[in-house]
Design an enzyme around this catalytic site. Structure first.
Site, short mmCIF file in Angstrom:
data_model
loop_
_atom_site.label_atom_id
_atom_site.label_comp_id
_atom_site.label_asym_id
_atom_site.label_seq_id
_atom_site.Cartn_x
_atom_site.Cartn_y
_atom_site.Cartn_z
N LEU A 133 36.53 4.05 -20.42
CA LEU A 133 35.81 5.38 -19.98
C LEU A 133 37.26 5.84 -18.99
O LEU A 133 37.66 6.81 -18.56
CB LEU A 133 34.78 4.96 -19.18
CG LEU A 133 34.27 5.51 -18.65
CD1 LEU A 133 33.42 7.30 -19.00
CD2 LEU A 133 32.38 5.33 -17.63
N PRO A 155 42.80 6.83 -14.67
CA PRO A 155 44.35 6.86 -13.20
C PRO A 155 43.76 7.37 -11.95
O PRO A 155 43.64 6.85 -11.17
CB PRO A 155 45.88 6.99 -13.71
CG PRO A 155 45.54 6.77 -15.11
CD PRO A 155 44.26 7.28 -15.85
N SER A 199 35.37 5.65 -10.27
CA SER A 199 34.23 5.36 -9.21
C SER A 199 33.68 7.21 -10.02
O SER A 199 32.90 7.26 -10.54
CB SER A 199 34.19 5.76 -8.21
OG SER A 199 34.89 4.59 -7.77
N GLN A 257 35.28 -23.15 0.07
CA GLN A 257 35.23 -24.39 1.90
C GLN A 257 35.10 -26.03 1.49
O GLN A 257 36.01 -26.50 1.79
CB GLN A 257 34.78 -23.37 2.87
CG GLN A 257 34.67 -23.63 3.92
CD GLN A 257 35.74 -23.23 4.30
OE1 GLN A 257 36.28 -22.70 4.03
NE2 GLN A 257 36.45 -23.95 5.53
N GLY A 311 37.60 -27.80 0.46
CA GLY A 311 38.78 -27.91 1.15
C GLY A 311 40.38 -27.84 0.79
O GLY A 311 40.41 -26.97 -0.18
N GLU A 353 32.06 -1.87 -13.67
CA GLU A 353 31.26 -1.04 -14.35
C GLU A 353 30.49 -0.33 -12.56
O GLU A 353 28.73 -0.30 -12.37
CB GLU A 353 30.31 -1.84 -15.07
CG GLU A 353 30.99 -2.07 -16.19
CD GLU A 353 30.37 -3.07 -17.29
OE1 GLU A 353 28.39 -3.27 -17.80
OE2 GLU A 353 30.34 -3.37 -17.87
C1 LIG Z 1 39.49 -6.48 -14.40
C2 LIG Z 1 38.64 -5.09 -14.96
C3 LIG Z 1 38.22 -4.89 -16.00
C4 LIG Z 1 38.28 -3.38 -15.85
N1 LIG Z 1 37.55 -2.80 -17.49
C5 LIG Z 1 37.49 -1.63 -17.99
C6 LIG Z 1 37.33 -1.43 -19.37
O1 LIG Z 1 36.62 -2.07 -19.87
N2 LIG Z 1 36.92 0.05 -19.42
C7 LIG Z 1 37.00 1.36 -18.55
O2 LIG Z 1 37.14 2.17 -18.78
N3 LIG Z 1 37.10 0.60 -17.43
C8 LIG Z 1 37.58 -0.16 -16.74
N4 LIG Z 1 37.79 -1.01 -15.53
C9 LIG Z 1 37.44 0.08 -14.54
C10 LIG Z 1 36.48 0.22 -13.69
O3 LIG Z 1 35.12 0.60 -14.17
C11 LIG Z 1 37.63 0.85 -11.96
O4 LIG Z 1 38.39 0.28 -11.90
C12 LIG Z 1 35.86 0.97 -11.44
O5 LIG Z 1 35.01 1.85 -11.78
C13 LIG Z 1 36.67 1.78 -10.51
O6 LIG Z 1 37.57 2.41 -10.11
P1 LIG Z 1 38.97 2.70 -9.32
O7 LIG Z 1 39.84 1.10 -9.71
O8 LIG Z 1 39.75 3.80 -9.92
O9 LIG Z 1 38.94 2.49 -8.11
P2 LIG Z 1 38.22 3.94 -7.09
O10 LIG Z 1 37.31 5.08 -7.77
O11 LIG Z 1 39.45 4.74 -6.38
O12 LIG Z 1 37.95 3.33 -6.23
C14 LIG Z 1 38.13 2.76 -4.89
C15 LIG Z 1 36.31 2.27 -4.32
O13 LIG Z 1 36.09 3.27 -3.44
C16 LIG Z 1 34.99 2.88 -2.88
N5 LIG Z 1 34.46 3.71 -2.93
C17 LIG Z 1 34.01 4.46 -4.72
N6 LIG Z 1 32.99 4.89 -4.42
C18 LIG Z 1 32.53 5.08 -3.18
C19 LIG Z 1 31.72 6.31 -2.69
N7 LIG Z 1 31.38 6.67 -2.95
N8 LIG Z 1 31.85 5.76 -1.64
C20 LIG Z 1 32.54 5.42 -0.59
N9 LIG Z 1 33.46 4.20 -0.89
C21 LIG Z 1 33.61 4.33 -2.88
C22 LIG Z 1 35.39 1.39 -3.69
O14 LIG Z 1 35.04 -0.09 -2.92
C23 LIG Z 1 35.87 1.16 -4.55
O15 LIG Z 1 36.20 -0.04 -5.30
C24 LIG Z 1 38.04 -2.48 -15.10
C25 LIG Z 1 38.46 -2.41 -13.55
C26 LIG Z 1 38.50 -4.23 -13.77
C27 LIG Z 1 38.89 -4.76 -12.49
#
Ligand SMILES: Cc1cc2nc3c(=O)[nH]c(=O)nc-3n(C[C@H](O)[C@H](O)[C@H](O)COP(=O)(O)OP(=O)(O)OC[C@H]3O[C@@H](n4cnc5c(N)ncnc54)[C@H](O)[C@@H]3O)c2cc1C
Length: 412
Positions: free
Chosen positions: A143, A146, A150, A352, A355, A379
């Protein structure tokens, strides 16, 4: 901790008597717990071999029959026609408590094939689900992009209809099982309408020409994770899951099933950390007594226990409610937020208490410290869960207000 001690400590299963569960749930959890204690005794996984380790775990989970819980449809090998949320939560909690990578392997078989269980055609279900259940085929869920994490609806990856085919172009990133998956459930823009209403879901086999894995991503807790690319990747219309333009709905419904189970995995990590902390604090001698004899340590242990029980209550409330066929958008978001955030705190307290030993590579609490972090991001990050909870509550408030006003008008 020795295996004997771990087994003894892990037998605290009083919560299985909560009214959320049926007898079969307690039996499932106990059977899996014994199986995991016997079979998940791997040494630390070599990060360079994490793909191979994950493949082996999928096959092991398939052979032992646990993957039958990850799909819906008895005729395809699923244990039930509808995925039992309490069962998948108990399985993830138990596997996570024993071994993070085993939980990941189980979860991705479910998430990667969830859209097929929920919305696939009979032909798609017959082709993919039996192999997901046996562990012969590895599934992935694609899903994120880059520039669309979110904000899922900002996705750019596209599919254009060309006769009896669709042609896919673009990239997906952070794809769990990327590089080892046999098929990917992919969500791409098909343009029926702007934003979320112009997305469709497809199944792309890993050997389809035009599909490639362009980057393996190393993360703090090693898992197979990759950036994948579609370059004029041609797939037949029969690989579309559900109707054109319904992909966002398909993705959200799939996540709705599995979101509570992310919370359950966090709970498993937290329970493991508490057990490690109990073991360590009751045996570590200092100042003429043990670490656990100090009230400051007891306060930490109490906080850990309360965090764990409140997470468990929220998780199994959401899972039970979903199994009653009720909407759980708010309850699942509450469970995910509380369980992942508090597991992070529980694990930090355990580190913690250990140690210096707590930050030594591959000591259990150190692994847990790395393992839990991503669950607060994927998710739906914690901030997204907070927004969902508030949005749902405001909707309920507004509906209640309208109902009261309408009643007042009728009575006037
Ligand atoms: C280990 C791992 C496995 C994953 N596996 C999958 C997978 O199998 N398939 C898949 O499709 N995706 C996968 N993902 C992607 C994951 O779903 C996204 O990383 C996640 O949705 C966040 O998107 P982003 O990394 O682009 O961060 P961004 O969308 O850039 O968000 C960055 C941060 O902004 C903050 N934020 C977001 N929205 C808001 C808001 N409305 N208000 C204030 N703060 C906010 C949150 O703290 C967030 O962490 C995986 C990610 C990781 C780390």
């Amino acid at each position: 901790m020795s295996q004997t001690n771990r087994t003894a400590l892990l037998q605290d299963s009083a919560y299985l008597e909560w009214p959320f569960f049926e007898t079969r749930h307690a039996q499932l959890q106990q059977a899996l717990d014994s199986w995991a204690a016997q079979h998940l005794l791997h040494p630390a996984h070599d990060p360079a071999q994490v793909g191979a380790s994950c493949r082996a775990l999928v096959s092991q989970l398939g052979q032992a029959g646990w993957l039958r819980h990850a799909v819906g449809g008895k005729q395809w090998g699923g244990l039930q026609d509808v995925i039992d949320t309490r069962a998948i939560c108990l399985i993830r909690e138990t596997l996570a408590r024993h071994e993070g990578l085993a939980d990941f392997a189980f979860a991705m078989q479910g998430l990667g094939s969830g859209a097929i269980s929920l919305f696939g055609s009979a032909e798609q279900q017959a082709r993919y689900l039996p192999r997901v259940v046996s562990g012969a085929a590895i599934a992935a869920f694609a899903l994120s992009e880059p520039e669309a994490g979110s904000d899922v609806a900002a996705m750019q990856c596209s599919a254009v209809r060309d006769g009896a085919d669709y042609v896919l172009n673009g990239e997906k990133t952070w794809i769990s099982n990327g590089g080892i998956a046999d098929f990917y459930t992919v969500f791409v823009r098909t343009g029926e309408a702007p934003g979320a209403r112009g997305i469709s879901a497809f199944i792309v086999d890993a050997d389809t020409p035009g599909f490639s894995v362009v980057e393996q991503i190393d993360v703090i807790a090693p898992h197979p994770l990759a950036r994948i690319r579609f370059e004029n990747c041609r797939i037949p219309v029969s690989q579309r899951i559900g109707e054109a333009g319904q992909g966002f709905k398909v993705a959200m419904a799939t996540l709705d099933v599995f979101r509570t189970s992310v919370a359950a995995a966090a709970l498993g990590f937290a329970r493991c950390a508490l057990q490690e902390a109990l073991q360590r604090s009751t045996t570590r001698k200092m100042f003429g007594q043990t670490l656990a004899d100090f009230q400051l340590t007891q306060a930490k242990l109490a906080q850990m226990a309360m965090a764990i029980d409140s997470s468990a209550l929220l998780i199994y409330r959401a899972a039970w409610q979903r199994d009653q066929g009720k909407k759980v958008t708010k309850e699942a978001a509450m469970a995910k937020y509380v369980a992942t955030e508090s597991a992070q705190q529980v694990i930090d307290m355990a580190v913690q208490m250990f140690g210096g030993m707590g930050v030594v590579s591959q000591v259990k609490v150190e692994s847990l410290y790395r393992e839990i972090r991503a669950l607060r991001i994927y998710e739906g990050a914690s901030e997204v869960q907070q927004l969902i909870i508030a949005r749902e509550m405001l909707k309920e408030f507004s509906a209640a207000q309208s109902a009261t006003e309408q009643q007042a008008r009728q009575e006037a």
